[in-house]
Design a protein around this motif. Structure first.
Motif, PDB file in Angstrom:
ATOM      1  N   ARG A 190       0.832  -1.206   0.000  1.00  0.00           N
ATOM      2  CA  ARG A 190       0.000   0.000   0.000  1.00  0.00           C
ATOM      3  C   ARG A 190       0.869   1.260   0.000  1.00  0.00           C
ATOM      4  O   ARG A 190       1.780   1.403   0.818  1.00  0.00           O
ATOM      5  N   PRO A 191       0.580   2.179  -0.911  1.00  0.00           N
ATOM      6  CA  PRO A 191       1.469   3.331  -1.103  1.00  0.00           C
ATOM      7  C   PRO A 191       1.477   4.321   0.055  1.00  0.00           C
ATOM      8  O   PRO A 191       2.398   5.144   0.137  1.00  0.00           O
ATOM      9  N   GLU A 192       0.491   4.273   0.933  1.00  0.00           N
ATOM     10  CA  GLU A 192       0.478   5.218   2.053  1.00  0.00           C
ATOM     11  C   GLU A 192       1.438   4.823   3.167  1.00  0.00           C
ATOM     12  O   GLU A 192       1.595   5.546   4.149  1.00  0.00           O
ATOM     13  N   PHE A 193       2.101   3.642   3.004  1.00  0.00           N
ATOM     14  CA  PHE A 193       3.047   3.177   4.014  1.00  0.00           C
ATOM     15  C   PHE A 193       4.444   3.014   3.412  1.00  0.00           C
ATOM     16  O   PHE A 193       4.604   2.691   2.232  1.00  0.00           O
ATOM     17  N   GLU A 194       5.426   3.199   4.280  1.00  0.00           N
ATOM     18  CA  GLU A 194       6.819   2.873   3.960  1.00  0.00           C
ATOM     19  C   GLU A 194       7.340   1.994   5.086  1.00  0.00           C
ATOM     20  O   GLU A 194       7.264   2.361   6.257  1.00  0.00           O
ATOM     21  N   LEU A 195       7.844   0.829   4.747  1.00  0.00           N
ATOM     22  CA  LEU A 195       8.367  -0.078   5.757  1.00  0.00           C
ATOM     23  C   LEU A 195       9.666   0.475   6.336  1.00  0.00           C
ATOM     24  O   LEU A 195      10.643   0.666   5.621  1.00  0.00           O
ATOM     25  N   ALA A 196       9.659   0.720   7.656  1.00  0.00           N
ATOM     26  CA  ALA A 196      10.832   1.312   8.305  1.00  0.00           C
ATOM     27  C   ALA A 196      11.718   0.275   8.974  1.00  0.00           C
ATOM     28  O   ALA A 196      12.919   0.504   9.164  1.00  0.00           O
ATOM     29  N   GLY A 197      11.151  -0.873   9.351  1.00  0.00           N
ATOM     30  CA  GLY A 197      11.937  -1.891  10.032  1.00  0.00           C
ATOM     31  C   GLY A 197      11.083  -3.094  10.354  1.00  0.00           C
ATOM     32  O   GLY A 197       9.853  -3.043  10.279  1.00  0.00           O
ATOM     33  N   VAL A 198      11.757  -4.184  10.724  1.00  0.00           N
ATOM     34  CA  VAL A 198      11.075  -5.436  11.061  1.00  0.00           C
ATOM     35  C   VAL A 198      11.748  -6.055  12.273  1.00  0.00           C
ATOM     36  O   VAL A 198      12.976  -6.246  12.281  1.00  0.00           O
ATOM     37  N   ARG A 199      10.964  -6.361  13.295  1.00  0.00           N
ATOM     38  CA  ARG A 199      11.470  -7.030  14.495  1.00  0.00           C
ATOM     39  C   ARG A 199      11.056  -8.489  14.443  1.00  0.00           C
ATOM     40  O   ARG A 199       9.870  -8.813  14.296  1.00  0.00           O
ATOM     41  N   VAL A 200      12.039  -9.397  14.554  1.00  0.00           N
ATOM     42  CA  VAL A 200      11.783 -10.830  14.520  1.00  0.00           C
ATOM     43  C   VAL A 200      12.298 -11.468  15.805  1.00  0.00           C
ATOM     44  O   VAL A 200      13.088 -10.871  16.548  1.00  0.00           O
ATOM     45  N   TYR A 201      11.840 -12.690  16.069  1.00  0.00           N
ATOM     46  CA  TYR A 201      12.255 -13.433  17.249  1.00  0.00           C
ATOM     47  C   TYR A 201      13.047 -14.686  16.890  1.00  0.00           C
ATOM     48  O   TYR A 201      13.894 -15.139  17.655  1.00  0.00           O
ATOM     49  N   ASP A 202      12.769 -15.254  15.743  1.00  0.00           N
ATOM     50  CA  ASP A 202      13.426 -16.481  15.293  1.00  0.00           C
ATOM     51  C   ASP A 202      14.858 -16.167  14.843  1.00  0.00           C
ATOM     52  O   ASP A 202      15.066 -15.331  13.960  1.00  0.00           O
ATOM     53  N   PRO A 203      15.874 -16.842  15.437  1.00  0.00           N
ATOM     54  CA  PRO A 203      17.257 -16.593  15.008  1.00  0.00           C
ATOM     55  C   PRO A 203      17.471 -16.795  13.510  1.00  0.00           C
ATOM     56  O   PRO A 203      18.324 -16.136  12.913  1.00  0.00           O
ATOM     57  N   ALA A 204      16.675 -17.696  12.919  1.00  0.00           N
ATOM     58  CA  ALA A 204      16.837 -17.954  11.489  1.00  0.00           C
ATOM     59  C   ALA A 204      16.411 -16.769  10.625  1.00  0.00           C
ATOM     60  O   ALA A 204      16.773 -16.688   9.445  1.00  0.00           O
ATOM     61  N   LYS A 205      15.638 -15.847  11.188  1.00  0.00           N
ATOM     62  CA  LYS A 205      15.182 -14.682  10.424  1.00  0.00           C
ATOM     63  C   LYS A 205      16.078 -13.458  10.604  1.00  0.00           C
ATOM     64  O   LYS A 205      15.880 -12.444   9.943  1.00  0.00           O
ATOM     65  N   GLN A 206      17.028 -13.541  11.527  1.00  0.00           N
ATOM     66  CA  GLN A 206      17.927 -12.406  11.764  1.00  0.00           C
ATOM     67  C   GLN A 206      18.629 -12.002  10.465  1.00  0.00           C
ATOM     68  O   GLN A 206      19.242 -12.823   9.785  1.00  0.00           O
TER      69      GLN A 206
END
Length: 348
Positions: free
Chosen positions: A27-43
């Motif tokens: 959606r154009p009204e948003f800009e992804l600024a960051g992502v917080r994950v818990y799974d070490p495999a997603k780091q």
């Protein structure tokens, strides 16, 4: 002049979190600024990779300090309940708010006033420090049990009793951590009973907020809330999206909360969960029911087909609340404070 997009952080990338992440990228009204994950495999995975797409240039982190240091307008907070995994959702949300980030939560905070003055004071202080707002969109998916009853109540001249029921079929839910770790389905009886005190506390916390929100909307004060629970076992081995449910393990539960005013039952919420509704025929069919006794009395029933995907609906509910929460005055904002937030019509 075009309005710049809102910079939003996605906190948690479980089934619902990934749904929010897709919306933030689409959606154009948003800009992804960051992502917080818990799974070490997603780091350090790219946000696009996490949802099965091409990279988008935003890398996930397990370090909350990195998120706190970001320049962002809002955080969509969607982890599993911290009380189950050694976390503290109140402390985390307060740090986010004080850092200047509004919070839309899918983990509690629907009606913080139900949690007592110290809970409210902590949130209000954090909002004042950061000039921010916090809003809980609710769970399961947070529309049927809170918004819809209040909308329908507008037709009543007098209300004597409000009854809300949700029955969920987890057969298609993809998260084993949710279905087994939180709901307890697939657990042996002894393991389930060991978890039950925590589950009682969690259900009371989540749905007491909903009960008090409904009461506030109907302008009554609840004297007390009772919580009853029962569970059933799998009659045979069967497979669901999150894994195998073995015969004799826990495969369904039902929670009933009753709020009284002057000793009279006034608001009742029933929540039934089934690992697979085709295998467990007790209680109700999956879907939603609402009854208002009064003048006039009214009833609404929606089967499971009324909503094709509850996970996607929960994600959409949070996404559609972001702009309103960012525009709201600092402080706690419940659905009683915010304007009606419609969805967004888009063409493929």
């Amino acid at each position: 002049m075009d309005t710049p997009p809102l910079r939003v952080v996605q906190w948690g990338t479980g089934a619902v979190g990934r749904g929010v992440l897709r919306g933030l990228l689409d959606r154009p009204e948003f800009e992804l600024a960051g992502v917080r994950v818990y799974d070490p495999a997603k780091q350090r995975l790219d946000a696009g990779t996490i949802i099965g797409r091409d990279p988008v240039g935003v890398l996930a982190t397990r370090d909350p300090e990195e998120i706190l240091g970001l320049d962002a307008d809002c955080v969509v907070y969607a982890p599993l309940p911290g009380s189950r995994y050694g976390g503290d959702d109140l402390a985390t949300v307060c740090r986010l708010l004080a850092s200047g980030k509004n919070v839309v939560s899918l983990t509690g905070f629907v009606y913080p006033h139900a949690r007592g003055p110290e809970f409210v004071e902590a949130l209000e202080d954090a909002c004042a420090a950061g000039g921010t707002s916090v809003h809980g969109t609710g769970v399961s998916p947070g529309f049927t049990g809170e918004k819809l009853p209040l909308v329908l109540s507008g037709l009543a001249r007098r209300i004597d009793h409000l009854y809300v029921r949700d029955c969920f079929d987890f057969a298609g839910h993809p998260s084993r951590r949710f279905v087994r770790g939180l709901a307890g389905f697939g657990m042996a009886e002894e393991e389930y009973l060991e978890m039950l005190p925590w589950a009682r506390g969690m259900m009371r916390e989540l749905y007491t907020e909903s009960m008090h929100l409904l009461a506030a909307g109907l302008r009554v004060d609840l004297d007390d809330i009772d919580l009853d629970h029962e569970h059933l076992h799998a009659p045979e081995d069967f497979d669901i999206a999150s894994g195998t449910i073995a015969r004799g393990t826990v495969a369904a539960d039902r929670w009933t909360l009753t709020g009284r005013v002057g000793g009279v039952p006034t608001i009742t919420i029933e929540i039934a969960h089934k690992a697979d509704a085709r295998r467990i025929d007790a209680w109700y069919e999956p879907g939603y029911a609402l009854r208002i006794q009064g003048s006039p009395s009214m009833a609404l029933a929606l089967d499971e087909d009324w909503l094709t995907n509850g996970v996607t609906a929960a994600a959409g509910h949070a996404l559609n609340s972001v702009a309103a929460v960012c525009a709201a005055p600092p402080g706690i904002r419940t659905l009683l404070d915010l304007p009606l937030v419609p969805g967004r019509f888009t063409r493929p």
